[in-house]
Scaffold this motif. Sequence first.
Motif, PDB file in Angstrom:
ATOM      1  N   LYS A   1      25.603  33.017  34.354  1.00 36.32           N
ATOM      2  CA  LYS A   1      25.679  33.727  33.076  1.00 36.32           C
ATOM      3  C   LYS A   1      25.596  35.238  33.252  1.00 36.32           C
ATOM      4  O   LYS A   1      26.137  35.982  32.462  1.00 36.32           O
ATOM      5  N   ASP A   2      24.882  35.691  34.280  1.00 30.75           N
ATOM      6  CA  ASP A   2      24.678  37.128  34.426  1.00 30.75           C
ATOM      7  C   ASP A   2      25.822  37.820  35.167  1.00 30.75           C
ATOM      8  O   ASP A   2      25.774  39.021  35.386  1.00 30.75           O
ATOM      9  N   SER A   3      26.845  37.108  35.553  1.00 26.26           N
ATOM     10  CA  SER A   3      27.959  37.775  36.224  1.00 26.26           C
ATOM     11  C   SER A   3      28.779  38.534  35.189  1.00 26.26           C
ATOM     12  O   SER A   3      29.071  38.040  34.111  1.00 26.26           O
ATOM     13  N   SER A   4      29.148  39.757  35.545  1.00 28.53           N
ATOM     14  CA  SER A   4      29.844  40.619  34.582  1.00 28.53           C
ATOM     15  C   SER A   4      31.347  40.386  34.581  1.00 28.53           C
ATOM     16  O   SER A   4      32.031  40.794  33.657  1.00 28.53           O
ATOM     17  N   ASN A   5      31.900  39.763  35.603  1.00 32.38           N
ATOM     18  CA  ASN A   5      33.340  39.550  35.590  1.00 32.38           C
ATOM     19  C   ASN A   5      33.650  38.193  34.962  1.00 32.38           C
ATOM     20  O   ASN A   5      32.884  37.253  35.051  1.00 32.38           O
ATOM     21  N   SER A   6      34.784  38.106  34.352  1.00 33.65           N
ATOM     22  CA  SER A   6      35.156  36.860  33.688  1.00 33.65           C
ATOM     23  C   SER A   6      36.368  36.244  34.364  1.00 33.65           C
ATOM     24  O   SER A   6      37.176  35.601  33.725  1.00 33.65           O
ATOM     25  N   SER A   7      36.500  36.443  35.683  1.00 31.00           N
ATOM     26  CA  SER A   7      37.686  35.968  36.366  1.00 31.00           C
ATOM     27  C   SER A   7      37.558  34.520  36.822  1.00 31.00           C
ATOM     28  O   SER A   7      38.551  33.911  37.195  1.00 31.00           O
ATOM     29  N   ASN A   8      36.361  33.978  36.830  1.00 35.55           N
ATOM     30  CA  ASN A   8      36.110  32.600  37.258  1.00 35.55           C
ATOM     31  C   ASN A   8      36.666  32.316  38.646  1.00 35.55           C
ATOM     32  O   ASN A   8      37.216  31.260  38.910  1.00 35.55           O
ATOM     33  N   GLY A   9      36.568  33.280  39.538  1.00 35.40           N
ATOM     34  CA  GLY A   9      36.969  33.075  40.917  1.00 35.40           C
ATOM     35  C   GLY A   9      38.450  33.226  41.173  1.00 35.40           C
ATOM     36  O   GLY A   9      38.923  32.861  42.250  1.00 35.40           O
ATOM     37  N   THR A  10      39.212  33.724  40.229  1.00 38.59           N
ATOM     38  CA  THR A  10      40.647  33.892  40.462  1.00 38.59           C
ATOM     39  C   THR A  10      40.891  35.192  41.214  1.00 38.59           C
ATOM     40  O   THR A  10      40.095  36.127  41.150  1.00 38.59           O
ATOM     41  N   VAL A  11      41.991  35.247  41.927  1.00 42.18           N
ATOM     42  CA  VAL A  11      42.354  36.429  42.697  1.00 42.18           C
ATOM     43  C   VAL A  11      43.404  37.202  41.921  1.00 42.18           C
ATOM     44  O   VAL A  11      44.407  36.647  41.489  1.00 42.18           O
ATOM     45  N   LYS A  12      43.162  38.494  41.740  1.00 45.45           N
ATOM     46  CA  LYS A  12      44.109  39.321  41.012  1.00 45.45           C
ATOM     47  C   LYS A  12      45.291  39.648  41.918  1.00 45.45           C
ATOM     48  O   LYS A  12      45.125  40.087  43.048  1.00 45.45           O
ATOM     49  N   THR A  13      46.486  39.406  41.415  1.00 45.27           N
ATOM     50  CA  THR A  13      47.691  39.701  42.183  1.00 45.27           C
ATOM     51  C   THR A  13      48.486  40.769  41.459  1.00 45.27           C
ATOM     52  O   THR A  13      48.273  41.043  40.281  1.00 45.27           O
ATOM     53  N   GLY A  14      49.433  41.365  42.187  1.00 41.45           N
ATOM     54  CA  GLY A  14      50.274  42.404  41.606  1.00 41.45           C
ATOM     55  C   GLY A  14      51.381  41.796  40.762  1.00 41.45           C
ATOM     56  O   GLY A  14      51.489  40.576  40.598  1.00 41.45           O
ATOM     57  N   SER A  15      52.194  42.649  40.209  1.00 40.86           N
ATOM     58  CA  SER A  15      53.301  42.165  39.385  1.00 40.86           C
ATOM     59  C   SER A  15      54.354  41.535  40.291  1.00 40.86           C
ATOM     60  O   SER A  15      54.482  41.874  41.456  1.00 40.86           O
ATOM     61  N   ALA A  16      55.141  40.644  39.723  1.00 39.94           N
ATOM     62  CA  ALA A  16      56.118  39.892  40.504  1.00 39.94           C
ATOM     63  C   ALA A  16      57.476  40.584  40.538  1.00 39.94           C
ATOM     64  O   ALA A  16      58.453  39.966  40.959  1.00 39.94           O
ATOM     65  N   SER A  17      57.582  41.819  40.121  1.00 44.68           N
ATOM     66  CA  SER A  17      58.885  42.476  40.044  1.00 44.68           C
ATOM     67  C   SER A  17      59.525  42.635  41.418  1.00 44.68           C
ATOM     68  O   SER A  17      60.732  42.453  41.562  1.00 44.68           O
ATOM     69  N   MET A  18      58.760  42.977  42.438  1.00 42.07           N
ATOM     70  CA  MET A  18      59.328  43.149  43.776  1.00 42.07           C
ATOM     71  C   MET A  18      59.830  41.821  44.319  1.00 42.07           C
ATOM     72  O   MET A  18      60.886  41.754  44.947  1.00 42.07           O
TER      73      MET A  18
END
Length: 118
Positions: A77-94
């Motif tokens: 509950k005290d974790s400030s990020n709400s990503s639930n363990g997902t990895v942020k990736t860049g845009s798929a344009s390239m």
Amino acid sequence: VEPTTEAPTTVEPTTEAPTTVEPTTEAPTTEPVEPTTVAPTTVEPTTVAPTTVAPTTVAPTTVAPTTKKSTSDSATKDSSNSSNGTVKTGSASMAVIILLVLVSATAAIYFARRRDKE
């Protein structure tokens, strides 16, 4: 008062002719030279007795854990990020651009060979 002008004076540069000196050559002397030889010296090997060091023992120390288990699979509950363990990736344009280039190159080769066969 009227300004007075004087004509500039030019001085011709003096040039000196270069002097040439004939090189002097000396005939090489060929005298036989005796090689110097040195007798080899032999040294007897010395043996050193091995030294032994007594092992030291250290009493093991234990540290009691003060935090929660770091490998827990649930979000806290005290974790400030709400990503639930997902990895942020860049845009798929390239990736889309590279895919389009590959598909168009494949199509160009396909149609060029098809035209050559006919």
